[in-house]
Design a protein around this motif. Structure first.
Motif, PDB file in Angstrom:
ATOM      1  N   SER A  18       0.749  -1.008   0.159  1.00  0.00           N
ATOM      2  CA  SER A  18      -0.314   0.141   0.124  1.00  0.00           C
ATOM      3  C   SER A  18       1.002   1.110  -0.279  1.00  0.00           C
ATOM      4  N   GLY A  19       0.716   2.585  -0.659  1.00  0.00           N
ATOM      5  CA  GLY A  19       1.230   3.679  -0.631  1.00  0.00           C
ATOM      6  C   GLY A  19       2.681   3.013  -1.284  1.00  0.00           C
ATOM      7  N   GLY A  20       2.695   2.127  -2.644  1.00  0.00           N
ATOM      8  CA  GLY A  20       3.588   1.308  -3.362  1.00  0.00           C
ATOM      9  C   GLY A  20       4.432   2.851  -4.375  1.00  0.00           C
ATOM     10  N   THR A  73      -5.403   1.285  -7.750  1.00  0.00           N
ATOM     11  CA  THR A  73      -5.518   3.003  -7.441  1.00  0.00           C
ATOM     12  C   THR A  73      -6.778   3.419  -6.711  1.00  0.00           C
ATOM     13  N   GLU A  74      -7.771   2.525  -6.151  1.00  0.00           N
ATOM     14  CA  GLU A  74      -8.564   3.054  -5.355  1.00  0.00           C
ATOM     15  C   GLU A  74      -7.410   2.947  -3.339  1.00  0.00           C
ATOM     16  N   SER A  75      -8.471   3.898  -2.721  1.00  0.00           N
ATOM     17  CA  SER A  75      -7.993   4.233  -1.690  1.00  0.00           C
ATOM     18  C   SER A  75      -8.192   3.296  -1.050  1.00  0.00           C
ATOM     19  N   ILE A  76      -6.743   2.757   0.112  1.00  0.00           N
ATOM     20  CA  ILE A  76      -7.385   1.410   0.448  1.00  0.00           C
ATOM     21  C   ILE A  76      -7.872   1.852   2.321  1.00  0.00           C
ATOM     22  N   ALA A  77      -8.047   3.255   2.389  1.00  0.00           N
ATOM     23  CA  ALA A  77      -8.791   3.145   3.415  1.00  0.00           C
ATOM     24  C   ALA A  77     -10.299   3.052   3.590  1.00  0.00           C
ATOM     25  N   ALA A 206      10.131   1.221  11.689  1.00  0.00           N
ATOM     26  CA  ALA A 206       9.630   2.482  11.875  1.00  0.00           C
ATOM     27  C   ALA A 206      11.027   3.174  10.319  1.00  0.00           C
ATOM     28  N   PRO A 207      10.582   3.896   9.455  1.00  0.00           N
ATOM     29  CA  PRO A 207      11.947   4.096   8.588  1.00  0.00           C
ATOM     30  C   PRO A 207      12.527   5.713   8.840  1.00  0.00           C
ATOM     31  N   PHE A 208      13.347   6.315   8.637  1.00  0.00           N
ATOM     32  CA  PHE A 208      14.051   6.963   8.260  1.00  0.00           C
ATOM     33  C   PHE A 208      14.473   7.257   6.790  1.00  0.00           C
ATOM     34  N   ALA A 209      13.451   8.818   5.693  1.00  0.00           N
ATOM     35  CA  ALA A 209      13.887   8.355   4.813  1.00  0.00           C
ATOM     36  C   ALA A 209      14.193   9.677   3.411  1.00  0.00           C
ATOM     37  N   ALA A 210      14.537   9.825   3.159  1.00  0.00           N
ATOM     38  CA  ALA A 210      14.529  11.494   1.745  1.00  0.00           C
ATOM     39  C   ALA A 210      13.197  11.003   1.486  1.00  0.00           C
ATOM     40  N   ARG A 212       8.550  12.623  -0.086  1.00  0.00           N
ATOM     41  CA  ARG A 212       8.655  14.086  -0.503  1.00  0.00           C
ATOM     42  C   ARG A 212       8.023  14.585   1.281  1.00  0.00           C
ATOM     43  N   VAL A 213       8.386  13.180   1.845  1.00  0.00           N
ATOM     44  CA  VAL A 213       7.613  14.473   2.636  1.00  0.00           C
ATOM     45  C   VAL A 213       8.198  14.802   4.473  1.00  0.00           C
ATOM     46  N   THR A 214       9.306  14.146   4.203  1.00  0.00           N
ATOM     47  CA  THR A 214      10.612  14.533   4.564  1.00  0.00           C
ATOM     48  C   THR A 214      11.348  16.183   4.833  1.00  0.00           C
TER      49      THR A 214
HETATM   50  N1  LIG Z   1       9.417   9.292   5.178  1.00  0.00           N
HETATM   51  C1  LIG Z   1       9.493   9.046   6.192  1.00  0.00           C
HETATM   52  O1  LIG Z   1      11.585   9.281   6.794  1.00  0.00           O
HETATM   53  C2  LIG Z   1       8.858   8.541   7.143  1.00  0.00           C
HETATM   54  C3  LIG Z   1       9.121   8.246   9.355  1.00  0.00           C
HETATM   55  C4  LIG Z   1       8.302   7.913   9.282  1.00  0.00           C
HETATM   56  C5  LIG Z   1       7.499   7.192   8.698  1.00  0.00           C
HETATM   57  N2  LIG Z   1       7.744   6.932   7.627  1.00  0.00           N
HETATM   58  C6  LIG Z   1       6.183   6.403   6.692  1.00  0.00           C
HETATM   59  O2  LIG Z   1       6.841   5.461   5.783  1.00  0.00           O
HETATM   60  C7  LIG Z   1       5.472   5.362   4.778  1.00  0.00           C
HETATM   61  C8  LIG Z   1       5.767   5.529   3.563  1.00  0.00           C
HETATM   62  O3  LIG Z   1       5.982   7.691   3.582  1.00  0.00           O
HETATM   63  P1  LIG Z   1       6.670   8.111   2.527  1.00  0.00           P
HETATM   64  O4  LIG Z   1       7.323   9.155   3.448  1.00  0.00           O
HETATM   65  O5  LIG Z   1       7.365   7.252   1.683  1.00  0.00           O
HETATM   66  O6  LIG Z   1       5.429   9.046   2.221  1.00  0.00           O
HETATM   67  P2  LIG Z   1       4.950   9.735   0.597  1.00  0.00           P
HETATM   68  O7  LIG Z   1       3.734  10.486   0.989  1.00  0.00           O
HETATM   69  O8  LIG Z   1       6.081   9.744  -0.556  1.00  0.00           O
HETATM   70  O9  LIG Z   1       4.488   7.918   0.430  1.00  0.00           O
HETATM   71  C9  LIG Z   1       3.012   7.423   0.661  1.00  0.00           C
HETATM   72  C10 LIG Z   1       2.899   6.968  -0.698  1.00  0.00           C
HETATM   73  O10 LIG Z   1       1.196   6.485   0.496  1.00  0.00           O
HETATM   74  C11 LIG Z   1      -0.160   6.277  -0.594  1.00  0.00           C
HETATM   75  N3  LIG Z   1      -1.269   7.268   0.156  1.00  0.00           N
HETATM   76  C12 LIG Z   1      -1.734   8.053   1.022  1.00  0.00           C
HETATM   77  N4  LIG Z   1      -3.034   7.301   2.014  1.00  0.00           N
HETATM   78  C13 LIG Z   1      -3.248   6.283   0.055  1.00  0.00           C
HETATM   79  C14 LIG Z   1      -4.508   5.835   0.231  1.00  0.00           C
HETATM   80  N5  LIG Z   1      -5.498   5.908   1.027  1.00  0.00           N
HETATM   81  N6  LIG Z   1      -4.750   4.350  -0.729  1.00  0.00           N
HETATM   82  C15 LIG Z   1      -3.480   4.229  -1.143  1.00  0.00           C
HETATM   83  N7  LIG Z   1      -2.137   5.035  -1.525  1.00  0.00           N
HETATM   84  C16 LIG Z   1      -2.389   6.058  -0.459  1.00  0.00           C
HETATM   85  C17 LIG Z   1       0.465   8.013  -0.962  1.00  0.00           C
HETATM   86  O11 LIG Z   1      -0.401   8.423  -2.983  1.00  0.00           O
HETATM   87  C18 LIG Z   1       2.015   7.953  -1.414  1.00  0.00           C
HETATM   88  O12 LIG Z   1       2.504   7.945  -2.701  1.00  0.00           O
HETATM   89  C19 LIG Z   1       4.256   5.779   5.478  1.00  0.00           C
HETATM   90  O13 LIG Z   1       3.282   4.623   6.696  1.00  0.00           O
HETATM   91  C20 LIG Z   1       5.005   6.537   6.547  1.00  0.00           C
HETATM   92  O14 LIG Z   1       3.992   6.796   8.060  1.00  0.00           O
HETATM   93  C21 LIG Z   1       8.265   7.587   6.459  1.00  0.00           C
END
Ligand SMILES: NC(=O)c1ccc[n+]([C@@H]2O[C@H](COP(=O)([O-])OP(=O)(O)OC[C@H]3O[C@@H](n4cnc5c(N)ncnc54)[C@H](O)[C@@H]3O)[C@@H](O)[C@H]2O)c1
Length: 318
Positions: A18-20, A73-77, A206-210, A212-214
């Motif tokens: 999900s969110g892949g 492509t539907e929301s998983i919520a 629990a990730p830490f990564a660059a 768009r959210v970071t």
């Molecule tokens: N980036 C970080 O440092 C960081 C830190 C802590 C946790 N996380 C966790 O890692 C995961 C990925 O985060 P990211 O930084 O890659 O975020 P991101 O926003 O880049 O990617 C998230 C993806 O999830 C999709 N998404 C959101 N709601 C959805 C829905 N209802 N149905 C289907 N798809 C949906 C979005 O379209 C997006 O492509 C999240 O669970 C986030 O909480 C990331």
């Protein structure tokens, strides 16, 4: 990925991420596919707050991955959509072995200023969405176990919940997000227990990564500013490697655990257990006695109020 032996490959498995299609999830989709898995890229393609969905985002990733991937492509919520995503995995690739609950949105705001509709939206996507997918996927995974899919003894079933240190350290203005992410830990522990007999594991990362959210972090102080600057150097591929490891045969005996990944550092986190106990069974056990016992036994052990961004602001190993 380099230096990966055949024992760590995922040939024959079907994964749903999900969110892949973006950020951490995209890295996971690509890595699982590179390891031999077929992948359902389940991503609605919305903005960080979940608005403005766009199916083209996941479709483009599936196209890039070729015959080994399909987009959902539907929301998983939504419980019905979660069922449909699992059905798609079954129709397209003949089963489902790996579920990665990674989709999340953010709607930050101090608890005293937030709108309840934002809390509802965050919980619905980040926690309920993971529950719906796990609920939809695990009957099929249990059947796989009964059928010894992939050989005997069965060892293909994996659920990985992508959580956040915000869920167990906390962070300013993230009451909704942190609530959902700590909820994923309870979901992880219970899923691990419910499925252990079927040989299916569930762990959290629990990730830490660059991503768009970071990029959108607004630092609340100097320590958080340093965190952001350093976090933007860290590739999400490291997170994907840990997920691939947990999904490989090497992950079969790892169940109910919480990991963190920051570049080349991988953490095993402790999970809350009592660190001190006071017990009194005499008649004098009142608030005053409790207060005195707590001062002696608990006060030295109270957990500080540092945010996750302040704790993990050291230089990452990239
Ligand atoms: N980036 C970080 O440092 C960081 C830190 C802590 C946790 N996380 C966790 O890692 C995961 C990925 O985060 P990211 O930084 O890659 O975020 P991101 O926003 O880049 O990617 C998230 C993806 O999830 C999709 N998404 C959101 N709601 C959805 C829905 N209802 N149905 C289907 N798809 C949906 C979005 O379209 C997006 O492509 C999240 O669970 C986030 O909480 C990331």
């Amino acid at each position: 990925m380099n230096n990966t032996s055949d024992a760590h490959r995922l040939d024959g498995r079907v994964a749903l991420v999900s969110g892949g299609a973006r950020g951490v999830g995209l890295a996971i989709s690509q890595t699982l596919a590179a390891q031999g898995a077929k992948v359902v890229v389940a991503d609605a393609g919305g903005a960080i707050d979940g608005s403005d969905t766009d199916p083209a985002i996941a479709q483009a990733v599936a196209t890039e991955l070729g015959d080994n991937a399909v987009a959902f492509t539907e929301s998983i919520a939504d419980a019905g959509a979660a069922q449909a995503a699992v059905a798609l995995a079954n129709e397209a690739f003949g089963g489902l072995d790996i579920l990665v609950n990674n989709a999340a949105i953010l709607r930050d705001g101090f608890i005293f200023k937030s709108d309840p509709t934002d809390f509802d939206a965050v919980l619905k996507t980040n926690l309920a969405g993971a529950w719906y997918l796990t609920n939809a996927a695990t009957p099929l995974m249990r059947q796989n176990a009964k059928d010894d899919r992939g050989g005997e003894p069965y060892d293909w079933g994996r659920v990985v919940n992508i959580t956040s240190t915000a869920g167990f350290y906390g962070n300013f203005g993230q009451s909704s997000y942190a609530s959902a992410k700590s909820g994923m830990l309870g979901l992880m522990r219970t899923t691990a227990m419910d499925l252990a007999r079927a040989g299916i594991t569930c762990n959290a990362v629990a990730p830490f990564a660059a991503t768009r959210v970071t990029d959108t972090i607004v630092p609340a102080n100097d320590e958080q500013a340093t965190y952001k600057e350093r976090a933007l150097k860290v590739s999400p591929n490291h997170v994907a490697m840990v997920v691939a490891w947990l999904c490989s045969p090497a992950g079969q005996t790892i169940n109910g655990q919480l990991f963190g990944v920051r570049g080349r550092e991988v953490f095993l986190f402790s999970q809350p257990r009592p660190v001190a106990t006071v017990v009194r069974d005499d008649a004098d056990w009142d608030v005053g006695a409790l207060s005195a016992a707590a001062a002696e036994n608990f006060t030295p052990l109270y957990t500080d109020l540092k945010t996750d961004l302040e704790v993990f602001n050291t230089d990452p190993k990239v």
